[in-house]
Design a protein around this motif. Structure first.
Motif, PDB file in Angstrom:
ATOM      1  N   UNK A 107       3.866  -5.630  -7.829  1.00  0.00           N
ATOM      2  CA  UNK A 107       3.163  -6.006  -6.883  1.00  0.00           C
ATOM      3  C   UNK A 107       2.491  -7.239  -7.725  1.00  0.00           C
ATOM      4  N   UNK A 108       2.505  -8.380  -7.037  1.00  0.00           N
ATOM      5  CA  UNK A 108       1.953  -9.660  -7.411  1.00  0.00           C
ATOM      6  C   UNK A 108       0.964 -10.713  -6.768  1.00  0.00           C
ATOM      7  N   UNK A 109       0.621 -10.151  -5.398  1.00  0.00           N
ATOM      8  CA  UNK A 109      -0.135 -10.628  -4.436  1.00  0.00           C
ATOM      9  C   UNK A 109      -0.147  -9.916  -3.051  1.00  0.00           C
ATOM     10  N   UNK A 110      -1.254 -10.358  -2.330  1.00  0.00           N
ATOM     11  CA  UNK A 110      -1.214  -9.750  -1.112  1.00  0.00           C
ATOM     12  C   UNK A 110      -2.230  -8.381  -0.902  1.00  0.00           C
ATOM     13  N   UNK A 111      -2.419  -8.136   0.293  1.00  0.00           N
ATOM     14  CA  UNK A 111      -3.212  -6.827   0.647  1.00  0.00           C
ATOM     15  C   UNK A 111      -2.472  -5.663   0.695  1.00  0.00           C
ATOM     16  N   UNK A 112      -2.877  -4.525   0.456  1.00  0.00           N
ATOM     17  CA  UNK A 112      -2.419  -3.327   0.687  1.00  0.00           C
ATOM     18  C   UNK A 112      -3.146  -2.276   1.117  1.00  0.00           C
ATOM     19  N   UNK A 113      -2.751  -1.408   2.070  1.00  0.00           N
ATOM     20  CA  UNK A 113      -3.341  -0.258   2.275  1.00  0.00           C
ATOM     21  C   UNK A 113      -3.022   1.166   1.394  1.00  0.00           C
ATOM     22  N   UNK A 114      -3.886   1.596   0.797  1.00  0.00           N
ATOM     23  CA  UNK A 114      -3.717   2.834   0.079  1.00  0.00           C
ATOM     24  C   UNK A 114      -4.472   3.885   0.301  1.00  0.00           C
ATOM     25  N   UNK A 163      -8.132   3.633   1.391  1.00  0.00           N
ATOM     26  CA  UNK A 163      -8.682   2.323   0.688  1.00  0.00           C
ATOM     27  C   UNK A 163      -7.611   1.233   0.857  1.00  0.00           C
ATOM     28  N   UNK A 164      -8.200   0.127   0.142  1.00  0.00           N
ATOM     29  CA  UNK A 164      -7.212  -1.342   0.145  1.00  0.00           C
ATOM     30  C   UNK A 164      -7.334  -1.776  -1.248  1.00  0.00           C
ATOM     31  N   UNK A 165      -6.241  -2.646  -1.339  1.00  0.00           N
ATOM     32  CA  UNK A 165      -6.277  -3.389  -2.661  1.00  0.00           C
ATOM     33  C   UNK A 165      -5.847  -4.611  -2.192  1.00  0.00           C
ATOM     34  N   UNK A 166      -6.717  -5.659  -2.719  1.00  0.00           N
ATOM     35  CA  UNK A 166      -6.319  -7.133  -2.769  1.00  0.00           C
ATOM     36  C   UNK A 166      -5.640  -7.658  -3.936  1.00  0.00           C
ATOM     37  N   UNK A 167      -4.611  -8.061  -4.041  1.00  0.00           N
ATOM     38  CA  UNK A 167      -4.143  -8.740  -5.584  1.00  0.00           C
ATOM     39  C   UNK A 167      -4.110 -10.266  -5.133  1.00  0.00           C
ATOM     40  N   UNK A 168      -4.865 -10.807  -6.006  1.00  0.00           N
ATOM     41  CA  UNK A 168      -5.011 -12.333  -6.170  1.00  0.00           C
ATOM     42  C   UNK A 168      -4.237 -12.726  -7.585  1.00  0.00           C
TER      43      UNK A 168
END
Length: 721
Positions: free
Chosen positions: A527-534, A537-542
């Motif tokens: 994973x190298x960018x974007x928003x993810x629902x986990x 919770x949530x993950x935002x990768x910049x």
């Protein structure tokens, strides 16, 4: 303001000089500095009522007896820290030490004299190993013992640099553990006394920026450590950093972050923490005017962290009260003209000295207010309730000890900038937009099961630091799955990803610890960018390097706006926190500034005359400490609100308030009191001399201001009404 028992040890100083009334600031405890001539100095300070501690350098000091063989007959001159081509010294002929076991034994023997002198606590300050060191014979020996392999040049590769830094942290952690254990046993066996040990240390942020290795959070694992002093002052907080591509001093913002990370050393441990602030620096280029402005910034920054309410109010009060510096910017410009002429006349700038007539002792108004602030800080422990007045969301920024391990990068792509750009790229955009960024100790995730529970949003990057074990990533993933929001910043380009560590040890095969984190989060290791629902919770990768967020305005703004969106907040530059009867305020510059008003009637605690202000307005770049007049305790008919001296024997009656004031010599003490009626007379009695004082009564606040001379003798004050 009340009468306080010194045994509470709310405020303290450190001082190497013998007692003098000129710098007797009347705090609670004194850390007598250095182990030489200890008994005489302890005796005098103790006679003056102080609780006695000892402070000494653990990585440097006057240790020639050890270096040159007088102590044990062995030459130890190869134990100084060395760069590639020279020894690293703490001025003069005092080297920073590689802390060998024999050096620890020497220090233990020296410190037994302090225990014999009756000190109640010992402070082993500044365990420091420079990142550029690692070339002495003593360090090479320690490398072979620890790693069971031949020494490597620390600057030959990222792997060698990282391993050298881990070893440096271990060596000072080992030394502190040995010293504290041995001396606690000595005090208990010989005197039946429980000796306490504290470590005065710079913040993890500052040591990372200045390229120094220190134990930091590793001290939490030592049960013999009783607490710390957060050594934060203008000197650590004024070094320039980058925000939106602009490099400049940001003293308040940096200090805010530094105090924030230091409180993580005690959160949940029950240990003691004193926050330090210093009224000046060891730098004659700055003026008294500059010192005063920056001192207030650090004090206010510390007060935004209400979990801590004990303070080292002044390191080296002799230096503050007796030293000379440039008075103001006008004088500084005159000196600059003289410097220019000196150079034009063909002289070496190194030989230029500032004319003595242009140097002055501490301005009287600063001295008065300095003492007021010192005694006000003692009152903070009696203000247990706190609340944000501004809409100020909190976001945790994860910070690991390993940030210190990457501060020299032998390969392309890392961040070894003197400005520590990666950290400030993540922190300043949030702080400047009104988010109370709290540096969170990554290493504590392993130590405390519920450590992350108080946070809803965390920011993380492994581009300038690394997790010490895979279970840290497991814990972060669990926190996200239970509803947390993680913002991860990084593109995986950091060359330190290739060091020999757990993520590539044969059992694990990842190109970086971030890949492992993404995998346990369930979003795929690539994973190298974007928003993810986990789950919840949530993950935002910049997918950018953190240092780019500091130097490129557009990336900075995109990052800031993304986090503001996550915390459902609008950008603001206003910070206001109430701590009991006190309000702490700051409006930052370089952003959505405007101004901020407090509603009500307040006393300006940074004003030498303690003036009352109606609805004070704080503008961009300004800070403040205010006493809320509406919080005055009126149950006794009178109240001592502020005093630039220590108050003793406070007596309230139906017609007067009486107290004894004690402070240093050669100063004017200021006071503001509340009385249920306007005063009829105020007197000050020193010995057999009584003086009637001029006073100013403010009917709106029902408070009275007056001032009197302090000459290091008890002054009996009577306010009759």
């Amino acid at each position: 303001m009340k009468e306080y028992d010194r045994n509470q040890e709310r405020t303290g100083i450190q001082e190497s000089a013998a007692y003098s009334s000129e710098f007797d600031v009347q705090c609670d405890f004194v850390m007598v500095y250095g182990v030489n001539d200890i008994k005489k100095r302890v005796k005098k300070w103790k006679e003056k009522g102080y609780v006695i501690h000892l402070m000494t350098g653990v990585s440097w000091g006057s240790y020639n007896d050890y270096l040159f063989g007088k102590f044990d007959g062995i030459d130890h001159t190869d134990e100084g820290q060395r760069k590639k081509d020279s020894e690293i010294k703490h001025g003069g002929n005092i080297p920073y030490m590689v802390p060998s076991n024999s050096f620890a034994h020497f220090l233990a023997e020296k410190l037994k004299g302090a225990v014999d002198a009756g000190v109640e606590a010992i402070h082993l300050e500044e365990p420091e190993f420079w990142v550029e060191a690692g070339y002495s014979e003593a360090f090479k020996r320690e490398w072979q013992i620890y790693y069971k392999e031949p020494w490597q040049d620390p600057q030959s590769s990222c792997d060698a640099q990282y391993r050298a830094s881990k070893l440096k942290q271990y060596l000072y952690t080992r030394t502190l553990d040995r010293l504290c254990s041995e001396l606690k046993e000595y005090a208990m066996v010989k005197y039946g006394r429980l000796l306490r040990f504290y470590v005065p240390t710079h913040s993890l942020i500052n040591y990372s920026q200045w390229k120094i290795i220190s134990p930091e959070s590793a001290l939490i694992d030592l049960p013999t450590i009783d607490g710390y002093i957060a050594q934060i002052w203008t000197g650590t907080s004024r070094p320039p950093n980058y925000y939106r591509g602009v490099k400049k001093e940001r003293t308040f913002e940096t200090a805010f972050l530094e105090y924030g990370v230091m409180q993580e050393l005690v959160r949940g441990t029950g240990r003691k923490m004193w926050f330090l602030a210093d009224p000046i620096e060891d730098d004659q280029r700055h003026t008294w005017q500059d010192y005063r402005e920056n001192y207030y910034k650090t004090v206010v920054a510390s007060l935004f962290h209400p979990e801590v309410s004990s303070y080292e109010v002044c390191p080296w009060p002799r230096r503050v009260m007796q030293g000379k510096h440039i008075e103001n910017e006008e004088t500084a410009r005159k000196i600059d003209v003289q410097k220019k002429k000196w150079i034009e006349d063909g002289n070496d700038i190194k030989d230029f000295t500032i004319p003595d007539e242009l140097m002055v002792k501490i301005p009287p108004e600063y001295k008065t207010n300095l003492l007021t602030v010192m005694h006000t800080l003692r009152d903070m422990a009696d203000q247990p309730d706190s609340e944000w007045i501004t809409k100020t969301p909190e976001v945790g920024l994860l910070m690991a000890d390993s940030a210190m391990f990457q501060r020299i990068c032998p390969e392309d792509g890392g961040d070894d900038s003197i400005e520590f750009t990666s950290f400030y790229g993540l922190s300043l955009p949030l702080l400047k937009s009104g988010i109370a960024v709290r540096p969170v100790q990554l290493d504590n995730i392993r130590r405390f099961a519920t450590y992350l529970d108080g946070y809803s949003v965390l920011v993380l990057s492994y581009e300038y630091m690394k997790p010490s074990s895979p279970d840290i990533n497991q814990a972060i993933a669990g926190w996200v799955k239970n509803g947390g929001t993680l913002v991860y910043v990084g593109d995986g380009s950091d060359p330190f990803n290739k060091v020999r560590e757990w993520w590539n040890d044969g059992q694990n095969e990842y190109d970086s610890p971030a890949e492992h984190l993404f995998e346990v989060l369930g979003i795929g290791k690539e994973a190298n960018g974007g928003r993810y629902d986990v789950e919840k919770g949530k993950v935002l990768i910049i997918g950018k390097q953190p240092k780019a967020l500091a130097t490129e305005p557009e990336l900075c703004d995109e990052y800031r706006n993304s986090v503001l969106d996550l915390v459902h907040a609008e950008s603001s530059s206003k910070f206001a926190l109430r701590r009991g009867a006190y309000y702490v305020t700051s409006v930052l510059d370089e952003g959505n500034e405007g101004s901020f008003k407090l509603d009500g009637l307040f006393i300006d605690m940074f004003d030498s005359h303690l003036r009352t202000v109606k609805d004070p307005e704080i503008k961009a770049g300004e800070i403040g400490l205010w006493y809320d007049v509406s919080k005055i305790d009126k149950t006794q008919g009178s109240e001592l609100i502020a005093l630039s001296a220590r108050a003793k024997k406070i007596i309230h009656s139906s017609r007067s308030i009486r107290f004894t004031a004690e402070g240093p010599s050669e100063m004017t003490a200021a006071c503001r009191v509340w009385t249920k009626r306007a005063p009829k007379k105020i007197t000050a009695t020193e010995g057999k001399q009584t003086e009637e004082l001029v006073f100013e009564y403010d009917p709106e606040s029902e408070t009275t201001y007056f001032a009197f001379r302090s000459n290091a003798k008890p002054v009996k004050i009577t306010v009759s009404f």
